[in-house]
Write a protein that holds these residues in place. Sequence first.
Motif, PDB file in Angstrom:
ATOM      1  N   PRO A  36       0.802  -1.239   0.000  1.00 21.84           N
ATOM      2  CA  PRO A  36       0.000   0.000   0.000  1.00 21.84           C
ATOM      3  C   PRO A  36       0.827   1.278   0.000  1.00 21.84           C
ATOM      4  O   PRO A  36       0.364   2.316  -0.458  1.00 21.84           O
ATOM      5  CB  PRO A  36      -0.821  -0.110   1.292  1.00 21.84           C
ATOM      6  N   SER A  37       2.052   1.207   0.544  1.00 21.26           N
ATOM      7  CA  SER A  37       2.868   2.415   0.661  1.00 21.26           C
ATOM      8  C   SER A  37       4.271   2.154   0.127  1.00 21.26           C
ATOM      9  O   SER A  37       4.823   1.060   0.319  1.00 21.26           O
ATOM     10  CB  SER A  37       2.944   2.863   2.130  1.00 21.26           C
ATOM     11  N   LEU A  38       4.833   3.146  -0.547  1.00 23.48           N
ATOM     12  CA  LEU A  38       6.172   3.011  -1.116  1.00 23.48           C
ATOM     13  C   LEU A  38       6.979   4.279  -0.878  1.00 23.48           C
ATOM     14  O   LEU A  38       6.502   5.381  -1.172  1.00 23.48           O
ATOM     15  CB  LEU A  38       6.078   2.743  -2.627  1.00 23.48           C
ATOM     16  N   LEU A  45       4.649   7.420  -1.516  1.00 27.83           N
ATOM     17  CA  LEU A  45       3.487   7.185  -2.360  1.00 27.83           C
ATOM     18  C   LEU A  45       2.588   6.186  -1.648  1.00 27.83           C
ATOM     19  O   LEU A  45       3.020   5.070  -1.333  1.00 27.83           O
ATOM     20  CB  LEU A  45       3.957   6.635  -3.709  1.00 27.83           C
ATOM     21  N   THR A  46       1.341   6.552  -1.359  1.00 33.58           N
ATOM     22  CA  THR A  46       0.464   5.717  -0.541  1.00 33.58           C
ATOM     23  C   THR A  46      -0.905   5.564  -1.174  1.00 33.58           C
ATOM     24  O   THR A  46      -1.548   6.547  -1.545  1.00 33.58           O
ATOM     25  CB  THR A  46       0.282   6.322   0.868  1.00 33.58           C
ATOM     26  N   ARG A  47      -1.345   4.311  -1.263  1.00 30.56           N
ATOM     27  CA  ARG A  47      -2.701   4.037  -1.725  1.00 30.56           C
ATOM     28  C   ARG A  47      -3.627   3.966  -0.512  1.00 30.56           C
ATOM     29  O   ARG A  47      -3.460   3.132   0.372  1.00 30.56           O
ATOM     30  CB  ARG A  47      -2.750   2.711  -2.496  1.00 30.56           C
ATOM     31  N   GLU A  48      -4.604   4.858  -0.471  1.00 26.13           N
ATOM     32  CA  GLU A  48      -5.544   4.942   0.645  1.00 26.13           C
ATOM     33  C   GLU A  48      -6.959   4.769   0.110  1.00 26.13           C
ATOM     34  O   GLU A  48      -7.164   4.747  -1.106  1.00 26.13           O
ATOM     35  CB  GLU A  48      -5.354   6.274   1.372  1.00 26.13           C
ATOM     36  N   PRO A  49      -7.963   4.622   0.991  1.00 22.49           N
ATOM     37  CA  PRO A  49      -9.333   4.353   0.509  1.00 22.49           C
ATOM     38  C   PRO A  49      -9.875   5.380  -0.485  1.00 22.49           C
ATOM     39  O   PRO A  49     -10.638   5.035  -1.384  1.00 22.49           O
ATOM     40  CB  PRO A  49     -10.158   4.356   1.807  1.00 22.49           C
ATOM     41  N   ASP A  50      -9.465   6.639  -0.346  1.00 22.13           N
ATOM     42  CA  ASP A  50     -10.024   7.680  -1.212  1.00 22.13           C
ATOM     43  C   ASP A  50      -9.160   8.000  -2.430  1.00 22.13           C
ATOM     44  O   ASP A  50      -9.557   8.791  -3.286  1.00 22.13           O
ATOM     45  CB  ASP A  50     -10.266   8.964  -0.417  1.00 22.13           C
TER      46      ASP A  50
END
Length: 376
Positions: free
Chosen positions: A232-234, A273-278
């Motif tokens: 989810p996060s890099l 860089l983070t993938r979050e719900p929104d």
Amino acid sequence: MFRTKRSGLVRRLWRSRAPAEGDGEADRGTHGSGGCCMGKTTKVAKSNAGSEAELKALTHSILKKIKEKQLEVLLQAVESKGGARSPCLLLPSKVDAKVGQQSYSLPLLLYKVFRWPDLRHSSELKRLSCCESYGKIHPELVCCNPHHMSRLCELESPPPPYSRYPMDFLKPPDSPDSGPSSSDTGGTTYSAPVGLSDSLALQESGEQAHWCVVAYWEEKTRVGRLYSVQEPSLDIFYDLPQGNGFCLGQLCSDNKSQLVQMVRAKIGYGIQLTREPDGVWIYNRSCYPIFIKSATLDNPDSRTLLVHKVFPGFSIKAFDFDKAGSLQRPNDHEFTQQPRTGFTVQISFVKGWGQCYTRQFISSCPCWLEVIFNTR
């Protein structure tokens, strides 16, 4: 006079506080197309200069009530400027402190002292996803680690037409209407055939599905292979004390340009860089501004894109999932011609591009990234 370890930690912390006048980085280069989070630090800092003695007394008083191990955690985070992995600092959220006529919660006061002297309200902040308090609503104990927080970018109103230029999407190499190279148009079509070949090979080999791939470029030359992202996060960085992610410093580059080498050295802690719900968020961990162009940072009905300037310590939602859905219309020829490539976000380190800069296209920037999202 005998000095305790606690008092020594408190003194070291106060010496490591954020400079009231700013370090000069956030004040540089506020011109350019479509900046966000434009520097406001100096005005507020100067107006509050007279209350520093009161702030110092209050901060010392609060820090002396914190356990030694917690002070050590705070000191590690502050002295490394977020470079070292530091645990959460869980403290009561309902303790208030007053500086002059202004009241602050305990977390807000620590964020103000150790990161952002101009901070006024918690609504200006975004908690990083690595924090234990992320996503929790009104907990009794909240993380007060200043480097588990970021400032939110405030997108400005659209600039006049002269500072904007046509939106560009990736097209596959076999697209019948593929346009000219980016050196002519400012687009990104030149990167799709090369970059996506690596990414699609990963997909077809049966490896774990990735949500995006990252390409690193120096001017018009891609350096290294695409980096496939499953977590989810890099962290993307050049030099990070405890870095774990995409290290640009380990890539072999033949570029001898002095400007490229100078900018490369300034990448430092880079970005997260983070993938979050929104959506996908980008946090600028470096000491210099970054510049971002994304389709979802503009009005969904717009056919132009704007370059946004993000200062150190700030976060921006670079890719909004809801807006992306409205952009991908079934009858949109641009999208039906490139179902695999989806959307991209372009990020330049230190140097901006566009109508208000010397560099018109991102391919002229010394060091930059292309994030290609997997829409499958």
